[in-house]
Design a protein around this motif. Structure first.
Motif, short mmCIF file in Angstrom:
data_model
loop_
_atom_site.label_atom_id
_atom_site.label_comp_id
_atom_site.label_asym_id
_atom_site.label_seq_id
_atom_site.Cartn_x
_atom_site.Cartn_y
_atom_site.Cartn_z
N ASP A 103 35.08 88.38 94.79
CA ASP A 103 35.49 89.05 96.03
C ASP A 103 35.53 90.56 95.85
OD1 ASP A 103 35.75 86.51 97.05
OD2 ASP A 103 37.94 86.50 97.03
N LEU A 104 36.12 91.01 94.73
CA LEU A 104 36.18 92.45 94.46
C LEU A 104 34.79 93.01 94.23
CD1 LEU A 104 39.23 93.37 92.20
CD2 LEU A 104 38.63 94.30 94.42
N ASN A 105 33.95 92.28 93.52
CA ASN A 105 32.59 92.73 93.27
C ASN A 105 31.84 92.98 94.58
OD1 ASN A 105 30.37 93.04 91.14
ND2 ASN A 105 29.45 91.51 92.50
N ASN A 106 31.97 92.05 95.52
CA ASN A 106 31.33 92.21 96.83
C ASN A 106 31.93 93.38 97.61
OD1 ASN A 106 29.52 90.07 96.49
ND2 ASN A 106 30.97 88.57 97.32
N PHE A 107 33.25 93.52 97.52
CA PHE A 107 33.92 94.63 98.21
C PHE A 107 33.41 95.97 97.69
CE2 PHE A 107 37.48 97.71 98.05
CZ PHE A 107 37.60 97.96 99.40
N PHE A 108 33.33 96.11 96.35
CA PHE A 108 32.84 97.36 95.77
C PHE A 108 31.42 97.66 96.23
CE2 PHE A 108 35.81 96.45 91.99
CZ PHE A 108 36.81 97.26 92.52
N SER A 109 30.58 96.63 96.26
CA SER A 109 29.18 96.82 96.67
C SER A 109 29.11 97.33 98.10
CB SER A 109 28.41 95.50 96.53
OG SER A 109 27.04 95.69 96.82
N MET A 110 29.89 96.70 99.01
CA MET A 110 29.90 97.14 100.41
C MET A 110 30.47 98.55 100.55
SD MET A 110 30.95 93.66 102.50
CE MET A 110 32.43 93.31 101.53
N LYS A 111 31.50 98.86 99.79
CA LYS A 111 32.18 100.15 99.88
C LYS A 111 31.30 101.30 99.38
CE LYS A 111 36.22 102.60 97.95
NZ LYS A 111 36.69 103.24 99.19
N TYR A 112 30.61 101.07 98.25
CA TYR A 112 29.86 102.14 97.62
C TYR A 112 28.36 102.13 97.93
CZ TYR A 112 34.08 103.04 94.88
OH TYR A 112 35.37 103.35 94.50
N GLU A 113 27.90 101.14 98.72
CA GLU A 113 26.51 101.07 99.19
C GLU A 113 25.50 100.81 98.08
OE1 GLU A 113 25.49 104.66 101.26
OE2 GLU A 113 26.97 104.39 102.83
N ILE A 114 25.90 100.16 96.99
CA ILE A 114 25.00 99.92 95.87
C ILE A 114 25.17 98.50 95.34
CG2 ILE A 114 24.70 102.30 95.08
CD1 ILE A 114 27.05 101.92 93.21
N PRO A 115 24.17 97.97 94.63
CA PRO A 115 24.32 96.66 94.02
C PRO A 115 25.33 96.68 92.87
CG PRO A 115 21.99 97.26 94.24
CD PRO A 115 22.80 98.50 94.48
N PHE A 116 26.04 95.59 92.73
CA PHE A 116 26.97 95.36 91.62
C PHE A 116 26.69 93.98 91.03
CE2 PHE A 116 29.27 98.82 93.37
CZ PHE A 116 30.32 99.18 92.52
N GLY A 117 27.07 93.78 89.78
CA GLY A 117 27.02 92.46 89.19
C GLY A 117 28.22 92.25 88.29
N VAL A 118 28.85 91.08 88.36
CA VAL A 118 29.97 90.78 87.45
C VAL A 118 29.66 89.47 86.76
CG1 VAL A 118 31.39 89.63 89.24
CG2 VAL A 118 32.48 90.67 87.22
N TYR A 119 29.79 89.46 85.43
CA TYR A 119 29.35 88.34 84.61
C TYR A 119 30.44 87.93 83.61
CZ TYR A 119 25.20 90.66 86.39
OH TYR A 119 24.29 91.27 87.22
N ASP A 120 30.48 86.65 83.30
CA ASP A 120 31.41 86.14 82.28
C ASP A 120 30.90 86.62 80.92
OD1 ASP A 120 32.74 84.57 80.33
OD2 ASP A 120 33.14 83.01 81.82
N ALA A 121 31.64 87.53 80.28
CA ALA A 121 31.17 88.12 79.02
C ALA A 121 31.06 87.09 77.90
CB ALA A 121 32.10 89.26 78.61
N ASP A 122 31.87 86.02 77.96
CA ASP A 122 31.82 85.00 76.92
C ASP A 122 30.56 84.14 77.02
OD1 ASP A 122 34.21 85.76 75.72
OD2 ASP A 122 35.41 84.54 77.09
N LYS A 123 29.87 84.20 78.15
CA LYS A 123 28.63 83.44 78.32
C LYS A 123 27.40 84.29 78.00
CE LYS A 123 30.67 80.50 81.92
NZ LYS A 123 30.67 80.17 83.37
#
Length: 221
Positions: A103-123
C-alpha cells in the motif's frame, strides 16, 4: 546487500538514478486505518486532477516513457507502472488495500510520479544488478503472466530477474511474513542527487513509522 548498475544501463541511460533502501526487522501487516484513509483521500484528489489531463503532461510519466524508449521498449505497449496506476485512478478504479508495504509502495509511486518496487530481501539471492534484459530474461509477474524483459530495464539477482518499472515478480513479493525488504525507487532522470537523497529520507522515515525496524539508503547513478 550489494546493488550495482550494469554497464548496459550506464551506456543507454547515462542520466539514470536509482534509490535503494534496505529495511531490516520490519513488521508487515494490514495497513493502519489512518494510512488507508490517507491513501483513499489521495486517490480521490488525484482522480479529480487527472480528469482533464493527458498522461504525457505528467512529468514523471513522460520521463519514464522516454526511458522505456531509450532501452528499446515500446511504452504504449508496456507502460511504466506509475502510468498504469494513474490510468486506473483516472477511471475511478481505486486501489484496494493489500498489505502495509504494498500500500505504501503504491502511495509513494502515485505521490512522486515515478515507478517504485518493494521486494522481500530474504527472497533475493546474492547481489543485485540493474540491467537491460536480453532475450532470456523473464519471470512470472504479480499479474500471473509471464513477463518478458527483452530490452527492458529490470532488477536481477543470482537466481534471475525479479523486478522492473513495468510489473514485478511473484518470487520476491512482500507478504505479511516478510521481515526485511528492498525498496527500489526509479527516479526521474532529470532529478538532482540532493533531491533524490531528500526523497529517500522521507520515504524511509514514513515506511519505518508504519513498519518499525531500521533502514539504510543510498542513490545509485
Amino acid at each position: 546487500m550489494n546493488v550495482v548498475v550494469g554497464q548496459d544501463v550506464l551506456s543507454k541511460l547515462p542520466s539514470s538514478k536509482f534509490g535503494i533502501i534496505h529495511y531490516k526487522d520490519i513488521i508487515v501487516g494490514t495497513s493502519p486505518q489512518m494510512l488507508k484513509g490517507r491513501i483513499r483521500l489521495f486517490q480521490e484528489s488525484l482522480h479529480l486532477d487527472l480528469e482533464d489531463k493527458d498522461m504525457k503532461e505528467i512529468s514523471g510519466v513522460a520521463e519514464w516513457r522516454a526511458v522505456f524508449k531509450e532501452t528499446g521498449t515500446d511504452p504504449s505497449r508496456y507502460r511504466p507502472s506509475v502510468e498504469a496506476l494513474y490510468r486506473r485512478i483516472k477511471k475511478g478504479q481505486f486501489l484496494e488495500p493489500f498489505n502495509s508495504a504494498v500500500d505504501l509502495n503504491n502511495f509513494f509511486s502515485m505521490k512522486y510520479e515515478i515507478p517504485f518496487g518493494v521486494y522481500d530481501a530474504d527472497k533475493i539471492i546474492g547481489d543485485v544488478t540493474i540491467a537491460v534484459g536480453d532475450e532470456t530474461a523473464c519471470y512470472e509477474g504479480l499479474n500471473g503472466r509471464e513477463i518478458k524483459l527483452f530490452k527492458m530495464l529490470h532488477m536481477k539477482d543470482e537466481a534471475g530477474s525479479f523486478g522492473s518499472p513495468f510489473v514485478d515478480s511473484r518470487r520476491t513479493a512482500v507478504s505479511e511474513e516478510s521481515t526485511s525488504a528492498l525498496h527500489v525507487v526509479y527516479f526521474k532522470p532529470s532529478m538532482q542527487s540532493g533531491e533524490c537523497e531528500e526523497m529517500l529520507s522521507a520515504i524511509s522515515e514514513m515506511f519505518l513509522q508504519v513498519h518499525g525496524g531500521t533502514s539504510e539508503y543510498w542513490v545509485l547513478n
